[in-house]
Design a protein around this motif. Sequence first.
Motif, PDB file in Angstrom:
ATOM      1  N   ASP A  54      -8.115 -45.493  55.352  1.00  0.00           N
ATOM      2  CA  ASP A  54      -9.148 -46.276  55.277  1.00  0.00           C
ATOM      3  C   ASP A  54      -9.319 -46.805  56.525  1.00  0.00           C
ATOM      4  N   ARG A  55      -8.258 -46.635  57.478  1.00  0.00           N
ATOM      5  CA  ARG A  55      -8.932 -46.683  58.949  1.00  0.00           C
ATOM      6  C   ARG A  55      -9.859 -45.952  59.636  1.00  0.00           C
ATOM      7  N   VAL A  56      -9.733 -44.261  58.992  1.00  0.00           N
ATOM      8  CA  VAL A  56     -10.396 -43.548  59.132  1.00  0.00           C
ATOM      9  C   VAL A  56     -12.104 -42.862  58.926  1.00  0.00           C
ATOM     10  N   LEU A  57     -12.116 -43.797  57.506  1.00  0.00           N
ATOM     11  CA  LEU A  57     -12.990 -43.994  56.581  1.00  0.00           C
ATOM     12  C   LEU A  57     -14.268 -45.401  57.876  1.00  0.00           C
ATOM     13  N   GLU A  63     -19.280 -45.710  63.530  1.00  0.00           N
ATOM     14  CA  GLU A  63     -19.978 -45.128  63.783  1.00  0.00           C
ATOM     15  C   GLU A  63     -21.504 -44.268  63.043  1.00  0.00           C
ATOM     16  N   TRP A  64     -21.625 -43.919  61.587  1.00  0.00           N
ATOM     17  CA  TRP A  64     -22.912 -43.773  61.438  1.00  0.00           C
ATOM     18  C   TRP A  64     -23.721 -44.754  61.201  1.00  0.00           C
ATOM     19  N   PHE A 132      -7.000 -36.453  57.392  1.00  0.00           N
ATOM     20  CA  PHE A 132      -7.339 -36.175  58.531  1.00  0.00           C
ATOM     21  C   PHE A 132      -5.307 -35.465  59.354  1.00  0.00           C
ATOM     22  N   ILE A 133      -4.442 -35.799  58.524  1.00  0.00           N
ATOM     23  CA  ILE A 133      -3.375 -35.003  59.281  1.00  0.00           C
ATOM     24  C   ILE A 133      -3.088 -33.761  58.990  1.00  0.00           C
ATOM     25  N   GLU A 134      -3.623 -33.379  58.233  1.00  0.00           N
ATOM     26  CA  GLU A 134      -3.862 -31.802  57.917  1.00  0.00           C
ATOM     27  C   GLU A 134      -4.485 -31.253  58.976  1.00  0.00           C
ATOM     28  N   HIS A 135      -6.166 -31.424  58.887  1.00  0.00           N
ATOM     29  CA  HIS A 135      -7.318 -31.068  59.657  1.00  0.00           C
ATOM     30  C   HIS A 135      -7.422 -31.970  60.897  1.00  0.00           C
ATOM     31  N   GLY A 136      -7.276 -32.942  61.056  1.00  0.00           N
ATOM     32  CA  GLY A 136      -7.392 -33.733  62.502  1.00  0.00           C
ATOM     33  C   GLY A 136      -9.057 -34.506  62.139  1.00  0.00           C
ATOM     34  N   PHE A 137      -9.770 -36.071  63.042  1.00  0.00           N
ATOM     35  CA  PHE A 137     -10.404 -35.603  62.778  1.00  0.00           C
ATOM     36  C   PHE A 137     -12.152 -36.085  62.123  1.00  0.00           C
ATOM     37  N   GLU A 138     -12.069 -34.825  63.396  1.00  0.00           N
ATOM     38  CA  GLU A 138     -13.479 -34.241  62.706  1.00  0.00           C
ATOM     39  C   GLU A 138     -13.628 -33.537  61.324  1.00  0.00           C
ATOM     40  N   ALA A 139     -12.779 -33.072  61.170  1.00  0.00           N
ATOM     41  CA  ALA A 139     -12.694 -32.151  59.313  1.00  0.00           C
ATOM     42  C   ALA A 139     -12.796 -34.037  58.192  1.00  0.00           C
ATOM     43  N   ALA A 140     -11.854 -34.877  58.377  1.00  0.00           N
ATOM     44  CA  ALA A 140     -11.651 -35.999  57.662  1.00  0.00           C
ATOM     45  C   ALA A 140     -13.283 -36.810  58.236  1.00  0.00           C
ATOM     46  N   ARG A 141     -13.469 -36.812  59.081  1.00  0.00           N
ATOM     47  CA  ARG A 141     -15.285 -36.851  59.516  1.00  0.00           C
ATOM     48  C   ARG A 141     -16.342 -37.064  58.762  1.00  0.00           C
ATOM     49  N   ARG A 146     -19.851 -36.608  53.701  1.00  0.00           N
ATOM     50  CA  ARG A 146     -20.787 -35.788  52.907  1.00  0.00           C
ATOM     51  C   ARG A 146     -20.394 -36.777  52.051  1.00  0.00           C
ATOM     52  N   TRP A 147     -19.514 -36.598  50.825  1.00  0.00           N
ATOM     53  CA  TRP A 147     -19.393 -38.189  49.942  1.00  0.00           C
ATOM     54  C   TRP A 147     -19.936 -39.783  49.911  1.00  0.00           C
ATOM     55  N   TRP A 148     -19.827 -40.179  51.143  1.00  0.00           N
ATOM     56  CA  TRP A 148     -20.906 -41.530  51.072  1.00  0.00           C
ATOM     57  C   TRP A 148     -22.803 -41.078  51.270  1.00  0.00           C
ATOM     58  N   GLY A 149     -22.431 -39.945  51.466  1.00  0.00           N
ATOM     59  CA  GLY A 149     -23.945 -39.768  52.252  1.00  0.00           C
ATOM     60  C   GLY A 149     -25.034 -40.739  51.004  1.00  0.00           C
ATOM     61  N   ASP A 150     -25.168 -40.853  49.557  1.00  0.00           N
ATOM     62  CA  ASP A 150     -26.429 -40.872  48.762  1.00  0.00           C
ATOM     63  C   ASP A 150     -25.635 -42.674  49.655  1.00  0.00           C
ATOM     64  N   ALA A 151     -24.392 -42.664  49.522  1.00  0.00           N
ATOM     65  CA  ALA A 151     -24.760 -44.515  49.756  1.00  0.00           C
ATOM     66  C   ALA A 151     -24.895 -45.300  50.675  1.00  0.00           C
ATOM     67  N   VAL A 152     -24.767 -44.288  51.852  1.00  0.00           N
ATOM     68  CA  VAL A 152     -25.225 -45.204  53.234  1.00  0.00           C
ATOM     69  C   VAL A 152     -26.708 -44.108  53.885  1.00  0.00           C
ATOM     70  N   GLU A 153     -27.261 -43.207  53.140  1.00  0.00           N
ATOM     71  CA  GLU A 153     -28.612 -43.471  53.092  1.00  0.00           C
ATOM     72  C   GLU A 153     -29.691 -43.888  52.068  1.00  0.00           C
ATOM     73  N   GLY A 154     -28.968 -45.089  51.407  1.00  0.00           N
ATOM     74  CA  GLY A 154     -29.621 -45.100  51.023  1.00  0.00           C
ATOM     75  C   GLY A 154     -30.148 -44.175  49.411  1.00  0.00           C
TER      76      GLY A 154
END
Length: 229
Positions: A54-57, A63-64, A132-141, A146-154
């Motif tokens: 939730d915090r990473v999201l 930031e986006w 985030f645990i497995e691969h770090g913040f950049e991978a989670a970010r 990718r998942w939120w692209g349509d929603a954020v970009e409208g």
Amino acid sequence: MADNIETGLSDDTRGWIAKQSGHDIKDETVWLSALTHGSTGEEFDYQRLEFLGDRVLGLTVAEWLYDLTDAAEGKLSQRLNALVSRATCARVAREIGLPDHIRLGKQARTDGGLDSDNILGDVVEAIIGACFIEHGFEAARAMVRRWWGDAVEGRAGQSKHPKSALQEWAAGNRRKMPEYELVERSGPDHALRFTVRVSIKGVGEETGEGDSKQQAETKAAERFLKRHG
């Protein structure tokens, strides 16, 4: 084990995780936890990873939006709240095929757990936490983007799910989030009917019916938007 849940990840789920995260699995137990609901009776479940995800999201989307627009803080907060809402998380979960991989107990599955916005939203955040645990913040970010692209970009346009649209309407109008309540469950097990009430404090309420709780919630949200939106 409770409800005869498989003890490990299936090959299909392992492949799905690798595709979504962009990396091979290093610690299977992290991903098992992320996909496991408490109804299974397992000693571990997704709750701690959901807290982290939730915090990473939230940070990723904040930031986006900051980079994407010069809107004032109030507008940014409204948009952020809508984008990380339970309804939006659940919509993303469905789009990426997450329900096929969630580990639920028999009763939770029978009760429509795989259609529950709460469960889907929690598990999608747990998957972010696991990444985030497995691969770090950049991978989670990168996965969130990718998942939120349509929603954020409208780009989602008018095909937005009614529950997501109602959540965003509430956030945009500085109202409390919609609350869904099961009013009635009737009929035999093979032909159940659900009636759900949705309400927003200070605005009103509507009911909807369907063959599942999710369908009834969707109908209630549609009616609410038609009357109050």
